[in-house]
Design a protein around this motif. Structure first.
Motif, PDB file in Angstrom:
ATOM      1  N   ASP A 164       0.836  -1.209   0.000  1.00 39.83           N
ATOM      2  CA  ASP A 164       0.000   0.000   0.000  1.00 39.83           C
ATOM      3  C   ASP A 164       0.868   1.255   0.000  1.00 39.83           C
ATOM      4  O   ASP A 164       0.593   2.227  -0.708  1.00 39.83           O
ATOM      5  CB  ASP A 164      -0.933   0.023   1.215  1.00 39.83           C
ATOM      6  CG  ASP A 164      -2.115  -0.913   1.060  1.00 39.83           C
ATOM      7  OD1 ASP A 164      -2.362  -1.398  -0.069  1.00 39.83           O
ATOM      8  OD2 ASP A 164      -2.793  -1.175   2.069  1.00 39.83           O
ATOM      9  N   LEU A 180       2.381   1.780  -3.350  1.00 42.52           N
ATOM     10  CA  LEU A 180       1.410   2.296  -4.309  1.00 42.52           C
ATOM     11  C   LEU A 180       1.286   3.809  -4.193  1.00 42.52           C
ATOM     12  O   LEU A 180       1.089   4.494  -5.201  1.00 42.52           O
ATOM     13  CB  LEU A 180       0.042   1.643  -4.095  1.00 42.52           C
ATOM     14  CG  LEU A 180      -0.094   0.216  -4.600  1.00 42.52           C
ATOM     15  CD1 LEU A 180      -1.483  -0.325  -4.292  1.00 42.52           C
ATOM     16  CD2 LEU A 180       0.181   0.129  -6.103  1.00 42.52           C
ATOM     17  N   THR A 200      -4.616  -6.975   1.171  1.00 40.41           N
ATOM     18  CA  THR A 200      -5.193  -6.500  -0.083  1.00 40.41           C
ATOM     19  C   THR A 200      -4.496  -7.251  -1.204  1.00 40.41           C
ATOM     20  O   THR A 200      -3.330  -6.977  -1.497  1.00 40.41           O
ATOM     21  CB  THR A 200      -4.971  -4.981  -0.263  1.00 40.41           C
ATOM     22  OG1 THR A 200      -5.506  -4.307   0.874  1.00 40.41           O
ATOM     23  CG2 THR A 200      -5.634  -4.481  -1.531  1.00 40.41           C
ATOM     24  N   TYR A 205      -3.251  -8.803  -4.915  1.00 42.07           N
ATOM     25  CA  TYR A 205      -2.959  -8.243  -6.220  1.00 42.07           C
ATOM     26  C   TYR A 205      -4.259  -8.231  -7.036  1.00 42.07           C
ATOM     27  O   TYR A 205      -5.040  -9.160  -6.987  1.00 42.07           O
ATOM     28  CB  TYR A 205      -1.908  -9.076  -6.976  1.00 42.07           C
ATOM     29  CG  TYR A 205      -1.840  -8.653  -8.421  1.00 42.07           C
ATOM     30  CD1 TYR A 205      -1.199  -7.477  -8.766  1.00 42.07           C
ATOM     31  CD2 TYR A 205      -2.489  -9.377  -9.417  1.00 42.07           C
ATOM     32  CE1 TYR A 205      -1.190  -7.030 -10.077  1.00 42.07           C
ATOM     33  CE2 TYR A 205      -2.477  -8.938 -10.732  1.00 42.07           C
ATOM     34  CZ  TYR A 205      -1.828  -7.776 -11.054  1.00 42.07           C
ATOM     35  OH  TYR A 205      -1.837  -7.330 -12.345  1.00 42.07           O
ATOM     36  N   ASN A 248      -6.302  -3.261  -6.702  1.00 38.91           N
ATOM     37  CA  ASN A 248      -5.804  -1.892  -6.655  1.00 38.91           C
ATOM     38  C   ASN A 248      -6.802  -0.982  -7.366  1.00 38.91           C
ATOM     39  O   ASN A 248      -6.885  -0.961  -8.594  1.00 38.91           O
ATOM     40  CB  ASN A 248      -4.431  -1.859  -7.336  1.00 38.91           C
ATOM     41  CG  ASN A 248      -3.883  -0.479  -7.498  1.00 38.91           C
ATOM     42  OD1 ASN A 248      -4.562   0.504  -7.284  1.00 38.91           O
ATOM     43  ND2 ASN A 248      -2.629  -0.395  -7.899  1.00 38.91           N
TER      44      ASN A 248
END
Length: 200
Positions: free
Chosen positions: A63, A66, A123, A125, A128
């Motif tokens: 995260d 990202l 979370t 793959y 997103n």
């Protein structure tokens, strides 16, 4: 209370930094919570006070990455030009360039996403939302410009694009292919996929 919160946040930062480096150096499966704690200079108990599992640590590491990646996109996306396929090629090229800087970390993320013991703090793959939204916008703009057929199912197209993107990392895993090679392969694949959405 403020001092305790500061200490907890400092521990969290140390754990995430240590985990990021270890996942990238030795891989997800080989990295233990004990190794993360040692690298971070904290107790194993402190790690578990902050995170429920190693998978949750990985999820938070990704995260954070990202956030860095999409800061780059915020600068670049307004300047994307060309056909829908060209724009998608640029988006995925930026992803490859970013993720291959720590390729073992990204491979760990993909692998952990398919673990049967998926825990709720992870979370996986493909979930997103920023990437999904970005791809959807590019496809919708393509429909508006007329180079994508109007009856395209965007969700299906996005699933195919994400699956193709992830699949290409096999080249990085097996033979250390660089970002340029992954991008070149993705360019060909996008051109092939785009044949299916061209207006008749």
């Amino acid at each position: 209370m403020g001092v305790r919160d500061d200490q907890k946040q400092a521990t969290r930062e140390k754990v995430l930094e240590a985990a990021r480096d270890l996942f990238n150096e030795t891989g997800y499966e080989e990295t233990t919570i004990r190794a993360i704690a040692e690298r971070a200079g904290v107790s194993v108990g402190s790690v578990f006070t902050t995170f429920a599992s190693k998978a949750e640590v990985l999820s938070h590491v990704m995260d954070r990455r990202l956030g860095e990646l999409y800061a780059e996109f915020d600068r670049v996306v307004p300047y994307l030009r060309g056909s829908t396929a060209d724009r998608l090629c640029s988006i995925f090229a930026i992803h490859y360039e970013f993720e291959t800087r720590r390729v073992k970390l990204f491979l760990a993320h993909i692998a952990a996403s398919y673990s049967p013991s998926q825990d709720p703090g992870v979370t996986p793959y493909g979930r997103n939302e920023r990437l999904t939204d970005m791809l959807r916008e590019v496809l919708q703009e393509g429909i508006a410009r007329g180079d994508v057929r109007p009856d395209l199912d965007p969700r299906l197209a996005i699933d195919v694009l994400k699956a193709t993107y992830a699949w290409n990392y096999r080249m990085a895993a097996c033979r250390q292919a660089a970002a340029a090679e992954l991008s070149a392969m993705m360019d060909k694949q996008i051109q092939l996929i785009a044949e299916g959405w061209r207006p008749v």
